[in-house]
Design an enzyme around this catalytic site. Structure first.
Site, PDB file in Angstrom:
ATOM      1  NE  ARG A   1      11.990  -0.930  -2.925  1.00  0.00           N
ATOM      2  CZ  ARG A   1      11.191  -0.195  -3.683  1.00  0.00           C
ATOM      3  NH1 ARG A   1       9.998   0.157  -3.224  1.00  0.00           N
ATOM      4  NH2 ARG A   1      11.590   0.197  -4.874  1.00  0.00           N
TER       5      ARG A   1
ATOM      6  NE  ARG B   1       3.906  -2.623   2.960  1.00  0.00           N
ATOM      7  CZ  ARG B   1       4.081  -1.467   2.296  1.00  0.00           C
ATOM      8  NH1 ARG B   1       5.298  -1.068   2.016  1.00  0.00           N
ATOM      9  NH2 ARG B   1       3.061  -0.738   1.933  1.00  0.00           N
TER      10      ARG B   1
ATOM     11  CD  GLU C   1       3.350   2.884  -4.515  1.00  0.00           C
ATOM     12  OE1 GLU C   1       3.013   3.140  -3.348  1.00  0.00           O
ATOM     13  OE2 GLU C   1       4.471   3.130  -4.985  1.00  0.00           O
TER      14      GLU C   1
ATOM     15  CB  SER D   1       6.209   4.987  -7.956  1.00  0.00           C
ATOM     16  OG  SER D   1       6.279   6.257  -7.374  1.00  0.00           O
TER      17      SER D   1
ATOM     18  NE  ARG E   1       3.179  -3.951  -3.624  1.00  0.00           N
ATOM     19  CZ  ARG E   1       3.411  -2.843  -2.931  1.00  0.00           C
ATOM     20  NH1 ARG E   1       3.060  -1.663  -3.434  1.00  0.00           N
ATOM     21  NH2 ARG E   1       3.997  -2.903  -1.745  1.00  0.00           N
TER      22      ARG E   1
END
Length: 424
Positions: free
Chosen positions: A258, A273, A347, A350, A389
């Site tokens: 990403r 991140r 987070e 999801s 993460r």
RNA sequence: GGAGGGGUGGCAGAGUGGUCGAAUGCACCGGCUUGCUAAGCCGGCGUACUCUUCACGGGGUACCCCGGGUUCGAAUCCCGGCCCCUCCGCCA
């Protein structure tokens, strides 16, 4: 995408959805195009029918009649051309708008546009209390020499990393733990391509929006996947599945890439991140049945919760509000895992249900058992675990006063040790 | 990278300018038959869009990998692209 007919017949509902999402699409233009297109297509079709009729007669005619028919047919053919051109133009614009219309939202999506409007549904686990000054994962890794972000920056730029020593093993362990767990529940592991073509990106709704987030291999019109949801949901694109093997459950195992455009300055510390990570992802295809979709949504959510509970990591489940939910999703649960270094939840998962939205774009259908018209499948997906993460949470929740880190019990078999060792 | 072959309905597989939306087989659906056992017989069976009908249904157009072109007429001919297979070379 939504069915054009649905949009045509329920413009108010679509408008309401757009406002709940706080987004704009030129719906009036879409509807006008829809009307105009159908009108001109009909004229084209009628003309074409006439022309075909004539052409069909040609072989049985002779002399003047024959050449007259041929001439007339040719003339009609000429008049069709400009209509075809016009249709192409309109269709291009129509398609752009069509792809831009997000999915309808379920009723229970919380109102609101900001992250702060998301609703916490429940929490699990007790946040650890430490009787010493805690370190965040970056400090912990520094102490144990398990991470090199400085040199990574030199080699690969910002938001990149070298995992070192036991941290590599810890990543492998947590991925394998998650994969085993999900596989034991009937999800077929798939290691997909990490580079996909444009139609896979479009089909899953990562294009045209989200183009900023994807690394593009322009030379080959390819894209690095941001999640294995892209290749795996696309797996059955254009297929007519047998109802017998629905629902189909897959566990994607892949690297993810990403660009994190627009996140400059956000979450810059440590591994939270980053541009590249590893993920085990669950992807489900099911019947065109809202109840089944909802049921499976709970299932994939529970799978993820079980992963975290196994790791003994405190977390909370939240429902995303209209403004925060992805364009393709009708309803999304996020799971946020407790990260002491942030003194907050972060987070980590999801879980979305899409109903027909993705499958319609991708053309994924099945024929119902008793025969009859093919129906469009429903799709859903959720994270199983994403690293590094998740390592942030593991490291920070399991730290000890001396700066060492205890390996979660369920990972010990995969690690072969109970405490992370210094890398040198 | 070089040479060749190929992409047709859920699957297999015919079709090389007109009556082909497309043979045939399998699968599937409906019915019949049945003591002779993964049976037989009869019939049906692509998708999308669109128009029409209260409805059953009917009409039209498009689609034989994708996009252009030739032609009165294209699954069929021509051009471009994508993908797959085989052989050779190179390489992890």
């Amino acid at each position: 995408m939504l069915e054009p007919r649905f949009v045509r017949e329920n413009p108010d509902a679509v408008r309401a959805m757009l406002s709940r999402r706080g987004t704009k699409v030129d719906l009036d233009r879409f509807l006008a195009l829809d009307t105009e297109l159908r009108e001109i297509q009909r004229r084209r079709d009628d003309t074409r029918a006439e022309q075909k009729q004539l052409a069909k007669q040609v072989p049985s005619l002779e002399g003047d009649e024959r050449s007259a028919a041929m001439a007339k047919s040719k003339e009609l053919g000429q008049s069709i051309k400009p209509m075809g051109k016009r249709i192409q133009e309109l269709e291009a614009e129509f398609k752009t708008l069509h792809l831009a219309i997000p999915n309808m939202l379920d009723d229970e999506v919380p109102p609101g546009l900001a992250e702060s409007d998301n609703v916490e549904l429940r929490t699990w686990g007790d946040k650890p209390s430490f009787d010493f000054d805690i370190r965040d994962h970056l400090d912990l890794c520094e102490g144990l020499d398990l991470l090199d972000m400085k040199r990574a920056a030199r080699v690969a730029g910002s938001r990149t990393y070298f995992l070192r020593g036991d941290l590599v093993l810890l990543e492998l362990a947590v991925l394998r733990y998650a994969l085993d767990l999900i596989a034991s529940r009937g999800y077929l592991p798939l290691a997909p391509p990490f580079i996909v073509n444009r139609s896979a990106m479009e089909g899953t709704g990562y294009l045209p929006f989200g183009a900023d987030q994807a690394y593009e291999c322009a030379r080959d019109d390819g894209f690095l996947i941001g999640t294995s949801e892209v290749p795996i949901t696309s797996l059955h694109g254009g297929e007519l599945l047998s109802e017998d093997d629905l629902p189909r459950r897959y566990a994607g195992y892949s690297a993810c890439f990403r660009r994190e455009a627009g996140a400059a300055g956000k979450d810059t510390r440590g591994l939270y991140r980053v541009h590249q990570f590893m993920k085990v992802e669950q992807v489900v295809f099911c019947h065109n049945d809202e109840r089944e979709s909802r049921q499976l949504h709970e299932e994939i959510l529970a799978n993820a919760e079980d992963v975290l509970q196994g790791l003994r990591l405190p977390y909370r489940v939240i429902a995303l509000c209209g403004g925060d939910i992805g364009r393709s999703s009708a309803f999304t649960y996020d799971i946020e895992t407790w990260m002491p270094g942030r003194d907050n939840y972060g987070e980590t998962h999801s879980a979305s249900r899409y109903y027909e939205y993705q499958a319609r774009r991708l053309g994924i259908r099945y024929r119902p058992k008793g025969g009859g018209k093919p129906l469009i499948c429903h799709t859903l997906n959720n994270t199983v675990v994403a690293s590094p993460r998740i390592l942030v949470a593991i490291l920070e929740n399991n730290q000890r006063a001396d700066g060492s880190v205890q390996v979660p019990e369920v990972l010990v078999p995969f690690m072969g040790k109970e405490v992370l060792a210094r890398a040198k």
